[in-house]
Design a protein around this motif. Sequence first.
Motif, PDB file in Angstrom:
ATOM      1  N   ARG A  20       0.822  -1.213   0.000  1.00 30.83           N
ATOM      2  CA  ARG A  20       0.000   0.000   0.000  1.00 30.83           C
ATOM      3  C   ARG A  20       0.855   1.262   0.000  1.00 30.83           C
ATOM      4  NH1 ARG A  20      -5.427  -1.067   1.572  1.00 30.83           N
ATOM      5  NH2 ARG A  20      -5.671  -3.207   2.346  1.00 30.83           N
ATOM      6  N   GLY A  21       2.088   1.153   0.497  1.00 32.52           N
ATOM      7  CA  GLY A  21       2.907   2.345   0.645  1.00 32.52           C
ATOM      8  C   GLY A  21       2.395   3.260   1.739  1.00 32.52           C
ATOM      9  N   VAL A  22       1.640   2.701   2.676  1.00 28.80           N
ATOM     10  CA  VAL A  22       1.091   3.448   3.806  1.00 28.80           C
ATOM     11  C   VAL A  22       1.546   2.768   5.090  1.00 28.80           C
ATOM     12  CG1 VAL A  22      -1.024   4.191   4.977  1.00 28.80           C
ATOM     13  CG2 VAL A  22      -0.942   4.142   2.481  1.00 28.80           C
ATOM     14  N   GLU A  23       2.249   3.495   5.939  1.00 31.49           N
ATOM     15  CA  GLU A  23       2.773   2.886   7.158  1.00 31.49           C
ATOM     16  C   GLU A  23       1.705   2.852   8.245  1.00 31.49           C
ATOM     17  OE1 GLU A  23       6.319   4.836   8.403  1.00 31.49           O
ATOM     18  OE2 GLU A  23       7.422   4.362   6.564  1.00 31.49           O
ATOM     19  N   TYR A  24       1.352   1.647   8.672  1.00 35.59           N
ATOM     20  CA  TYR A  24       0.413   1.535   9.787  1.00 35.59           C
ATOM     21  C   TYR A  24       0.872   0.541  10.853  1.00 35.59           C
ATOM     22  CZ  TYR A  24      -1.453  -2.545   7.183  1.00 35.59           C
ATOM     23  OH  TYR A  24      -1.597  -3.741   6.505  1.00 35.59           O
ATOM     24  N   VAL A  25       1.916  -0.240  10.583  1.00 29.63           N
ATOM     25  CA  VAL A  25       2.466  -1.163  11.581  1.00 29.63           C
ATOM     26  C   VAL A  25       3.723  -0.544  12.189  1.00 29.63           C
ATOM     27  CG1 VAL A  25       3.395  -3.460  12.039  1.00 29.63           C
ATOM     28  CG2 VAL A  25       1.565  -3.175  10.349  1.00 29.63           C
ATOM     29  N   ALA A  26       3.640  -0.152  13.448  1.00 33.13           N
ATOM     30  CA  ALA A  26       4.792   0.462  14.111  1.00 33.13           C
ATOM     31  C   ALA A  26       5.827  -0.578  14.512  1.00 33.13           C
ATOM     32  CB  ALA A  26       4.328   1.230  15.350  1.00 33.13           C
ATOM     33  N   GLU A  27       5.372  -1.760  14.919  1.00 36.26           N
ATOM     34  CA  GLU A  27       6.279  -2.842  15.310  1.00 36.26           C
ATOM     35  C   GLU A  27       5.526  -4.153  15.243  1.00 36.26           C
ATOM     36  OE1 GLU A  27       9.230  -4.330  15.339  1.00 36.26           O
ATOM     37  OE2 GLU A  27       9.985  -2.652  16.547  1.00 36.26           O
TER      38      GLU A  27
END
Length: 389
Positions: A26-33
């Motif tokens: 997706r090119g969208v960051e939603y998982v921090a760790e």
Amino acid sequence: MRIGVVGVGRAGNALTDALLADEDARGVEYVAEAVAIDTDAGDLNSLDRVDEQRRHLLGAVHTDGEGTAGDAKLAAEIVREERPELQAAVDAIPVGSVDATVVIAALGGGTGAGVAPAVVDLLTQLTGTPVYTVGILPGVAEVGGDGGATGVSDGPKRTDDAVAGDHADRPLSSNAAGAVRALSAASDDLLLADLDVWRASGAPYTPAWDRLDTDLTTRLGSLFAAGETDAPTPERILDASELHNTLGAGGVSAVGSASNAVENGRREGLVGGLLDRVTGADGPAVDEGEAVSVATNTTRKALTHRLSLPCDLTSASRAAVVFHAPPAWLSRRGLERARSLVEEETGVPEIRWGDYPDPTAEEFRVTVLVTGVDRADRLAALRPDEFDA
């Protein structure tokens, strides 16, 4: 929504790996760790995307690193003996910088059923932000030894860990019933996916696991990524606070999704893509009536086709919807009609929703989350004293 993810057991870790791949796509960051916990060393080593430093093996003394053989009591004993190791695993989640933590596990196997409730318990002590669980219910005909239906073998088991010896025919429902009870009480919300939803009648279970991985990852990614994108600008953002409010009903949730292919009008190749960006092209002119029709038809299908937990929609207390499509197809009138359809089908008076404009998308996708569900045949079979059929 920015999330920390903790996978538990083979299936939970496979889905954690898949979420990281979805984030990249997706090119969208939603998982921090992301953290992986298992009692099977081979399964941990097979992961592609979870950092090796975030993979934690429990119970090697008891299992020789080969899993708990479907024994949830053994898994619970391992947790009691190795609580410091489990604590170290969850400590890797940056609880101060995430909107929520999501624990993912299959609930029929020993590791998922025995370890996931302890992970949730530790996380709720660490953070004031919500802890949600995604639980996978085993197939009704799935047996412990092979993951197949009524003795039909279909290769390595995906529920958690291989079951052997005297436990080869162990029913998985007893593990799942105990885990659902524990997790629905401990988690801020328990989202369930029934493996039988993805299994063709009479077919083996391995293909069903593959389909579940793909579909459930796409659905979760749509929900979590919706509030993290800002280009192009959405008509309405379904942000972390709105998801929290939807999931705040507690109890059990389900998620549905459907898509229809649409024309995005984007030019192919590097030059074509550059021209689109320079000219501000956002896709073809779309007939308003067609946009409304696609939005409502896709939403209707999302409510009826492969809902992760088949249930009485009118028993839900809250709902949220994400519309993901090329910008030209996101007609305000179409989205309002689709939102009204969800309201009619569920009886929920206020539907939270957001759109996800994506110039590269080649489909109109609708993801529907229903929460606070209390009437579902599968839950009634697992916990007849607490859920209506």
